[in-house]
Scaffold this motif. Structure first.
Motif, PDB file in Angstrom:
ATOM      1  N   GLU A  54      -2.892   0.104  -3.275  1.00 27.96           N
ATOM      2  CA  GLU A  54      -3.311  -0.897  -3.967  1.00 27.96           C
ATOM      3  C   GLU A  54      -4.606  -0.952  -4.922  1.00 27.96           C
ATOM      4  OE1 GLU A  54      -4.538  -3.900  -1.468  1.00 27.96           O
ATOM      5  OE2 GLU A  54      -1.944  -3.919   0.000  1.00 27.96           O
ATOM      6  N   ILE A  55      -5.478  -0.143  -4.531  1.00 27.04           N
ATOM      7  CA  ILE A  55      -6.357  -0.662  -6.244  1.00 27.04           C
ATOM      8  C   ILE A  55      -6.092   0.696  -7.677  1.00 27.04           C
ATOM      9  CG2 ILE A  55      -8.258   0.814  -7.452  1.00 27.04           C
ATOM     10  CD1 ILE A  55     -10.485  -0.271  -4.852  1.00 27.04           C
ATOM     11  N   SER A  56      -5.265   1.948  -7.463  1.00 24.40           N
ATOM     12  CA  SER A  56      -4.519   2.686  -8.053  1.00 24.40           C
ATOM     13  C   SER A  56      -3.494   1.460  -8.914  1.00 24.40           C
ATOM     14  CB  SER A  56      -3.927   3.922  -7.391  1.00 24.40           C
ATOM     15  OG  SER A  56      -4.877   4.195  -7.146  1.00 24.40           O
ATOM     16  N   ALA A  57      -2.929   0.956  -7.784  1.00 22.62           N
ATOM     17  CA  ALA A  57      -1.350   0.124  -8.614  1.00 22.62           C
ATOM     18  C   ALA A  57      -2.026  -0.914  -9.522  1.00 22.62           C
ATOM     19  CB  ALA A  57      -0.448  -0.639  -7.295  1.00 22.62           C
ATOM     20  N   MET A  58      -2.507  -1.815  -8.688  1.00 18.26           N
ATOM     21  CA  MET A  58      -3.213  -2.875  -9.789  1.00 18.26           C
ATOM     22  C   MET A  58      -3.608  -2.194 -10.955  1.00 18.26           C
ATOM     23  SD  MET A  58      -5.384  -6.344  -8.317  1.00 18.26           S
ATOM     24  CE  MET A  58      -4.260  -6.342  -6.832  1.00 18.26           C
ATOM     25  N   SER A  59      -4.648  -1.918 -11.148  1.00 20.28           N
ATOM     26  CA  SER A  59      -4.902  -1.652 -12.417  1.00 20.28           C
ATOM     27  C   SER A  59      -3.991  -0.528 -13.029  1.00 20.28           C
ATOM     28  CB  SER A  59      -6.138   0.213 -12.186  1.00 20.28           C
ATOM     29  OG  SER A  59      -7.045   0.065 -10.922  1.00 20.28           O
TER      30      SER A  59
END
Length: 271
Positions: A100-105
């Motif tokens: 989720e952190i990767s996608a949100m970034s």
């Protein structure tokens, strides 16, 4: 030595009784989760006698004996309290959070790119925002005394460089989103538990193998590096510590199978 070994059960049971009393009689009782397991070891003295005798033969007495028993009890408490299920659940949650952190970034980087594109083609608007990486770092570190006194003076010297020398915010976020995060484990037991099918007994053995390896450091209060317990003693410990029902109890043959399964899984602590 023979007399000492035959008295090992009485000696160890008396030691455990003293420990339990010390935990209970303090103004603020200690280690309540360990009490039921300690009580089982005390009440099932006859069943535990061969284990205590084997340890006496291996000259495991005094503080090293208590440290070993304590680690065995903690392995049982973790299993009974659902610690192993927690490890599996937290591992899955950590995987999800990384994704989720990767996608949100990446999503945030794309939004910044869209905003810049709109501003460039319109000509009617301007958005006041931090453009320099140094400005962003400065804002984030404003409440950090060490940053203000050590890093900020050095960072201010970089203010002479124009924006063209710095990566923009969208590029930083793209880099964060594309970062290859890898989850690692502090202990072999935790890694094995996270990937294995749930099994109270196998989880217990993974945990206890790992704990015994940790304390087999040759120190004055630890165990010898070559310390080993027989399969029969490990099986008895499992049966008593986990309070297994008769049809669930382990024996030496079962333990040999556990070792083989753990070795196939690459579990290095399966001695």
């Amino acid at each position: 030595m023979m007399t000492e070994n035959k008295n090992a059960a009485a000696y160890t049971t008396a030691m455990l009784s003293t420990r339990l009393k010390e935990f209970k009689d303090r103004p603020v009782p200690l280690l309540r989760s360990m009490w039921p397991v300690l009580e089982r070891l005390i009440m099932r003295e006859h069943e535990m006698a061969p284990v205590w005798e084997e340890l006496a033969e291996k000259r495991v007495t005094g503080i090293p004996l208590w440290i070993l028993i304590e680690q065995c009890i903690l392995a049982a408490v973790e299993g009974e309290s659902g610690e192993h299920n927690t490890i599996r659940a937290e591992y899955r949650e950590l995987q999800t959070l990384n994704e989720e952190i990767s996608a949100m970034s990446i999503r945030l980087a794309l939004l910044i790119d869209e905003r810049d594109a709109l501003l460039n083609r319109s000509g009617h608007f301007h958005v006041e925002r931090m453009l320099r990486l140094t400005d962003l770092i400065d804002a984030a570190g404003n409440d950090n005394y060490l940053y203000r006194t050590r890093i900020k003076p050095e960072l201010e010297n970089l203010g002479q460089y124009d924006l063209k020398y710095w990566p923009d915010m969208a590029a930083l976020l793209h880099a964060l989103g594309e970062e290859k995060t890898e989850i690692t484990f502090r202990y072999d037991a935790s890694e094995a538990i996270a990937f294995a099918r749930p099994s109270l007994r196998t989880d217990f053995f993974r945990n206890i193998f790992d704990r015994i390896r940790e304390i087999s450091d040759g120190s004055a209060y630890g165990l010898r590096p070559d310390f080993r317990l027989s399969d029969a003693s490990l099986s008895t410990l499992c049966n008593v510590l986990l309070d297994l029902l008769p049809d669930e109890m382990t024996d030496a043959a079962y333990l040999k199978g556990v070792r083989q399964r753990l070795r196939k899984q690459g579990y290095s602590a399966a001695w």
